[in-house]
Write an enzyme that holds these catalytic residues in place. Structure first.
Site, PDB file in Angstrom:
ATOM      1  N   CYS A   1      -3.332   8.110   7.430  1.00 18.57           N
ATOM      2  CA  CYS A   1      -3.940   6.776   7.391  1.00 18.57           C
ATOM      3  C   CYS A   1      -2.977   5.758   8.012  1.00 18.57           C
ATOM      4  CB  CYS A   1      -4.220   6.342   5.957  1.00 18.57           C
ATOM      5  SG  CYS A   1      -5.296   7.418   5.012  1.00 18.57           S
TER       6      CYS A   1
ATOM      7  N   HIS B   1      -5.758  -0.698   4.803  1.00 18.69           N
ATOM      8  CA  HIS B   1      -5.338   0.714   4.754  1.00 18.69           C
ATOM      9  C   HIS B   1      -6.564   1.527   5.159  1.00 18.69           C
ATOM     10  CE1 HIS B   1      -3.113   4.090   2.325  1.00 18.69           C
ATOM     11  NE2 HIS B   1      -3.977   4.644   3.157  1.00 18.69           N
TER      12      HIS B   1
ATOM     13  N   THR C   1       0.852  -1.190   0.000  1.00 20.00           N
ATOM     14  CA  THR C   1       0.000   0.000   0.000  1.00 20.00           C
ATOM     15  C   THR C   1       0.886   1.237   0.000  1.00 20.00           C
ATOM     16  OG1 THR C   1      -2.003   0.992   0.928  1.00 20.00           O
ATOM     17  CG2 THR C   1      -0.352   0.272   2.525  1.00 20.00           C
TER      18      THR C   1
END
Lengths: 175, 290
Positions: A42, A59, A36
């Site tokens: 995040c 994520h 990711t």
């Protein structure tokens, strides 16, 4: 009908499975790597069972789905409180067991001079730790905070977790 | 140290801003839109025609069971929605393949542009700012300076900025230290060279540091700045520059932006972007860069 997690697959790009924002993916394929990109505030969560050779990655963007129930229903991977349980259930369905799981968390950065007004990244970190604490889950690798972006990858063959920042890679697990 | 003019010398290697966008910008600036002119632009551009029909037949604009052709789609969508579609289609080409110097995956800089457009429009509407469409345009164009910086410095760009990064410094301060200028200033100058109105150029110039006091204060700049931070929190177009930006305190206060509202803006922006990508059939997954 499959589990809700079955609607999430990430996106295959070459020999990688790319997990987007508000997305998750699980796999038992030892030839792939979950990755990711652009983790800012995040947080990316990785799970790996070294016996079952099952890997998963989430994520998530925000801590609490109470913010927007409709959005949480449509996109549970957007929030920690809905995405994390979904990730765990999804790896269990592939044969992983909780007691064997290696769990890592990466991201949770903050914009500069936030001065406590928003704390989007740190709230993500705090909320995630509470979830893990309540469920007796220990983090094997933790690279969170700061104001940097991070790319996270999990090699399914052996569970190696790598964090990339400013073009340099660091192995987060095994340490 | 590179002067802005030196950086913009490479401008020929960047795509020009299409004439159609110039005409649309003028329409946005004076609050008028001409459906006939938009139709003329669309008829000469197959991809744009397809996009308009995709929108026109999208559930976002209500289901009817009928299939609408180009003309019907144009009438159905109306001027403002059409302007946005034309902008998205035309400005997208500027961003095509850009972002590698910032450590971004292919398509990410464009996602960030659209995300900024959506966020700026949402904030403008929420605060009853009368120029929501202009906010959309400025939110979309705010990072065009990154295209010019990448074009001039190539992959050496980030290496030079990294060498000057210190804790607490903003990315802009690091760029200034490395090059004597930064991407917002370069973007504003680029916009002026394209012939865009000065106010749009200033919205680009101030998208990280909007002036707090008159003269210079303009709510347009505040909104575009807030939209940029919302995009960072939404995980859009976060490159090697990370989150090394600040939300201007006066913008936070003036817009009454607190955590709850920020989180709502984040989910709204992200949700609208996703709807748009699903409708357009553009995948958020990107081609991996080595």
């Amino acid at each position: 009908m499959g589990s809700p997690a079955a609607t999430y697959t990430g996106t295959e790009v070459g020999d990688k499975i790319v997990v987007g924002v508000a997305d998750l993916a699980v796999t038992g394929d030892p030839s792939t790597t979950l990755v990711t990109y652009a983790l800012g505030s995040c947080i990316g969560v990785t799970l790996y069972d070294p016996i079952a050779k099952v890997a998963g990655m989430l994520h998530f963007m925000l801590p609490n789905s109470k913010l927007n129930a409709d959005k949480a229903k449509a996109l549970p991977a957007m929030f920690a409180d809905t995405g994390v349980p979904m990730l765990f259930k999804a790896v269990y369905e592939l044969g992983a067991e909780k007691r064997r799981l290696i769990v890592c968390a990466v991201g949770g950065a903050e914009v500069l001079a936030d001065d406590g007004h928003f704390k989007i990244g740190s709230r993500n970190r705090t909320f995630l730790r509470k979830i893990f604490w309540k469920n007796n889950i220990l983090l094997s690798g933790d690279d969170t905070g700061g104001s940097i972006s991070r790319t996270l990858s999990l090699v399914t063959a052996d569970g190696t977790v790598v964090v990339r920042h400013k073009g340099k890679e660091r192995v987060l697990w095994p340490q | 140290m590179a002067a802005v003019a030196d950086i913009l010398e490479n401008i020929d290697s960047l795509p020009a801003l299409p004439t159609s966008v110039m005409r649309i910008t003028a329409m946005l600036s004076d609050g008028t839109s001409d459906l006939g002119e938009i139709e003329n632009v669309a008829r000469n551009d197959e991809a744009l025609s397809m996009a308009i029909m995709r929108y026109g037949n999208s559930a976002l604009y209500g289901r009817s069971g009928k299939v609408f052709n180009l003309r019907e789609s144009i009438v159905r969508l109306g001027g403002k929605a059409l302007l946005k579609i034309v902008l998205e289609q035309k400005v997208a080409k500027l961003f095509d393949g850009a972002g590698e110097a910032y450590g971004l995956q292919r398509g990410d800089l464009w996602r960030g542009a659209v995300g900024g457009a959506i966020a700026a429009e949402e904030i403008a509407k929420k605060h009853r700012f009368g120029e929501a469409d202009l906010c959309f345009l400025c939110g979309m164009l705010r990072d065009v300076g990154k295209l010019a910086m990448e074009s001039h410095f190539g992959t050496e760009y980030m290496a030079q900025v990294f060498a000057r990064m210190e804790p607490g410094l903003t990315f802009m301060e690091c760029e200034q230290s490395a090059f004597g200028t930064e991407h917002a200033e370069v973007g504003a100058e680029l916009a002026l060279r394209w012939g865009l109105p000065e106010r749009i150029a200033d919205a680009i110039r101030y998208h990280h540091e909007p002036p707090a006091e008159d003269p210079g204060h303009d709510r347009l700049f505040d909104i575009v700045h807030a939209a940029d931070i919302i995009c960072l929190w939404a995980g859009l177009a976060i490159g090697s520059d990370g989150l090394q930006y600040k939300l201007a305190p006066h913008v936070r206060k003036d817009l009454g932006l607190d955590r709850k509202e920020a989180e709502a803006e984040i989910t709204t922006t992200w949700g609208r972007l996703r709807e748009l990508e699903e409708m357009m059939g553009t995948s958020p997954a990107r081609e991996a860069r080595a």
